[in-house]
Write a protein that holds these residues in place. Structure first.
Motif, short mmCIF file in Angstrom:
data_model
loop_
_atom_site.label_atom_id
_atom_site.label_comp_id
_atom_site.label_asym_id
_atom_site.label_seq_id
_atom_site.Cartn_x
_atom_site.Cartn_y
_atom_site.Cartn_z
N THR A 111 0.86 -1.18 0.00
CA THR A 111 0.00 0.00 0.00
C THR A 111 0.89 1.23 0.00
O THR A 111 2.10 1.14 0.33
CB THR A 111 -0.88 0.05 1.27
OG1 THR A 111 -0.02 0.22 2.41
CG2 THR A 111 -1.72 -1.22 1.42
N PRO A 112 0.36 2.39 -0.34
CA PRO A 112 1.19 3.61 -0.28
C PRO A 112 1.80 3.82 1.11
O PRO A 112 2.96 4.24 1.22
CB PRO A 112 0.20 4.72 -0.63
CG PRO A 112 -0.80 4.05 -1.51
CD PRO A 112 -0.95 2.66 -0.93
N VAL A 119 10.49 3.23 2.64
CA VAL A 119 11.41 4.32 2.29
C VAL A 119 11.95 4.98 3.56
O VAL A 119 13.15 5.25 3.67
CB VAL A 119 10.72 5.35 1.37
CG1 VAL A 119 11.56 6.60 1.20
CG2 VAL A 119 10.43 4.72 0.00
N ASP A 120 11.08 5.23 4.51
CA ASP A 120 11.51 5.84 5.77
C ASP A 120 12.52 4.96 6.49
O ASP A 120 13.49 5.45 7.08
CB ASP A 120 10.30 6.11 6.68
CG ASP A 120 9.38 7.19 6.14
OD1 ASP A 120 9.78 7.95 5.23
OD2 ASP A 120 8.22 7.27 6.63
N THR A 121 12.30 3.65 6.44
CA THR A 121 13.23 2.70 7.08
C THR A 121 14.59 2.74 6.41
O THR A 121 15.63 2.79 7.09
CB THR A 121 12.65 1.27 7.04
OG1 THR A 121 11.38 1.28 7.72
CG2 THR A 121 13.58 0.27 7.69
#
Length: 138
Positions: A111-112, A119-121
């Motif tokens: 999911t978005p 991406v944050d990880t």
């Protein structure tokens, strides 16, 4: 992560590009142009998170080698649009497309919100590596 990075580093540069002395710093720039299409130096700088002057130097270097082309923007003649030259596009596509397909397969089912968490990880990991290399902050 080390195994994945090791495999990426072993991706062979196509013969047509071997003599052009491409460095890792060129990989991200070429990837953006290949997958997102032509764009300005400022747009590239924003995506690469570096100064426009840095991108301008890379674009100049790759333009002299015939890898990139710079054309006037029809809407604003002061701006230059950067693109991959038609001559080198097939070899660059061959070199980079496999990674794009792999990312698409890995991220497509998410999911978005899950993609954003991924991406944050990765950014947190990158920042941890940078912080470790730079030493403790005051």
């Amino acid at each position: 992560m080390p195994r994945m990075v090791g495999r990426v580093k072993r991706i062979r540069i196509p013969d047509q590009l071997q003599s052009l002395s491409l460095a890792p710093r060129h990989l991200s720039l070429l990837s953006y142009l290949l997958f997102d299409g032509p764009m300005t130096v400022n747009e590239l700088a924003a995506r690469l998170e570096v100064a426009p002057a840095t991108v301008s130097l890379m674009v100049g270097e790759l333009s002299r080698k015939g890898i990139l082309e710079r054309q006037e923007d029809e809407a604003d003649r002061r701006r230059r649009i950067v693109s991959i030259s038609a001559e080198h596009r097939p070899a660059i596509d061959e070199w980079l497309a496999r990674g794009a397909v792999a990312w698409g397969n890995a991220l497509g089912p998410l999911t978005p919100e899950q993609r954003q968490m991924f991406v944050d990880t990765l950014r947190a990991y990158e920042n941890g590596i940078i912080d470790e290399q730079d030493g403790p902050t005051a």
